[in-house]
Design an enzyme around this catalytic site. Sequence first.
Site, PDB file in Angstrom:
ATOM      1  N   ASP A 285      16.811  79.625  48.746  1.00  0.00           N
ATOM      2  CA  ASP A 285      18.089  80.335  48.729  1.00  0.00           C
ATOM      3  C   ASP A 285      18.283  80.934  50.122  1.00  0.00           C
ATOM      4  O   ASP A 285      17.492  80.666  51.046  1.00  0.00           O
ATOM      5  CB  ASP A 285      18.156  81.364  47.590  1.00  0.00           C
ATOM      6  CG  ASP A 285      17.274  82.580  47.826  1.00  0.00           C
ATOM      7  OD1 ASP A 285      16.490  82.586  48.812  1.00  0.00           O
ATOM      8  OD2 ASP A 285      17.359  83.537  47.036  1.00  0.00           O
TER       9      ASP A 285
ATOM     10  N   CYS B 285      12.195  81.815  48.638  1.00  0.00           N
ATOM     11  CA  CYS B 285      13.256  82.813  48.487  1.00  0.00           C
ATOM     12  C   CYS B 285      12.804  84.071  49.224  1.00  0.00           C
ATOM     13  O   CYS B 285      11.892  83.992  50.053  1.00  0.00           O
ATOM     14  CB  CYS B 285      13.604  83.053  47.013  1.00  0.00           C
ATOM     15  SG  CYS B 285      12.303  83.743  45.994  1.00  0.00           S
TER      16      CYS B 285
ATOM     17  N   THR C  33      11.297  86.860  48.069  1.00  0.00           N
ATOM     18  CA  THR C  33       9.958  87.288  47.640  1.00  0.00           C
ATOM     19  C   THR C  33       9.056  86.134  47.224  1.00  0.00           C
ATOM     20  O   THR C  33       7.834  86.313  47.145  1.00  0.00           O
ATOM     21  CB  THR C  33      10.070  88.206  46.415  1.00  0.00           C
ATOM     22  OG1 THR C  33      10.727  87.465  45.363  1.00  0.00           O
ATOM     23  CG2 THR C  33      10.855  89.474  46.736  1.00  0.00           C
TER      24      THR C  33
ATOM     25  N   HIS D 136      -7.663  74.312  40.751  1.00  0.00           N
ATOM     26  CA  HIS D 136      -7.822  74.647  39.328  1.00  0.00           C
ATOM     27  C   HIS D 136      -6.554  74.452  38.495  1.00  0.00           C
ATOM     28  O   HIS D 136      -6.652  74.213  37.303  1.00  0.00           O
ATOM     29  CB  HIS D 136      -8.289  76.106  39.188  1.00  0.00           C
ATOM     30  CG  HIS D 136      -9.721  76.302  39.583  1.00  0.00           C
ATOM     31  ND1 HIS D 136     -10.408  77.477  39.356  1.00  0.00           N
ATOM     32  CD2 HIS D 136     -10.612  75.459  40.191  1.00  0.00           C
ATOM     33  CE1 HIS D 136     -11.660  77.353  39.810  1.00  0.00           C
ATOM     34  NE2 HIS D 136     -11.799  76.152  40.332  1.00  0.00           N
TER      35      HIS D 136
ATOM     36  N   HIS E 137     -10.833  71.705  34.195  1.00  0.00           N
ATOM     37  CA  HIS E 137      -9.495  72.276  34.432  1.00  0.00           C
ATOM     38  C   HIS E 137      -8.380  71.407  33.859  1.00  0.00           C
ATOM     39  O   HIS E 137      -7.287  71.896  33.615  1.00  0.00           O
ATOM     40  CB  HIS E 137      -9.275  72.490  35.932  1.00  0.00           C
ATOM     41  CG  HIS E 137     -10.299  73.402  36.524  1.00  0.00           C
ATOM     42  ND1 HIS E 137     -10.378  74.728  36.197  1.00  0.00           N
ATOM     43  CD2 HIS E 137     -11.310  73.152  37.384  1.00  0.00           C
ATOM     44  CE1 HIS E 137     -11.390  75.275  36.843  1.00  0.00           C
ATOM     45  NE2 HIS E 137     -11.976  74.337  37.572  1.00  0.00           N
TER      46      HIS E 137
END
Length: 140
Positions: free
Chosen positions: A9, A65, A67, A98, A133
């Site tokens: 964004d 973005c 954050t 993992h 995993h």
Amino acid sequence: MPQIVIGSDHGGYKLKNEIIAHLKASNYDIIDLGCFNEESCDYPIIAKDVANTVLDKNIKGILVCGTGIGMSIAANRFKGIRASHCTDTYTARMTRLHNDSNILCLGQRVTGPGLALDIVDIWLNTEFEGGRHLKRIEML
Ligand code: RB5
């Protein structure tokens, strides 16, 4: 030439462009799904487009973005997407080993470009460990 899809964004636009330049120098074939300027836009739309491209083409994706959190929340709503918001190289490595992470989420307002590019390189160059995993990611 490995293909990768990327999107941001407005809050991640500058870092997205730095990542694109970095990956082009390493011969990646980049699918850039926007945004294409710093005008305010809605991260869920970009996350949806990148998530669908990751699933359709079976390639990795990167979302940026402000954050990194909004993008990871949005991308993880799609079945088959394992989006990882990373702010350090340890978790970038571990989420490939993992979790077989298929989308890396970064926050331009949190992680500086030098560290972000290291995170990208480690995430792209670490293979899933499989073994114990695999059943765990199949349970998601
Ligand atoms: C945009 O201001 C910002 O909210 C967005 O980039 C992102 O950080 C959301 O999680």
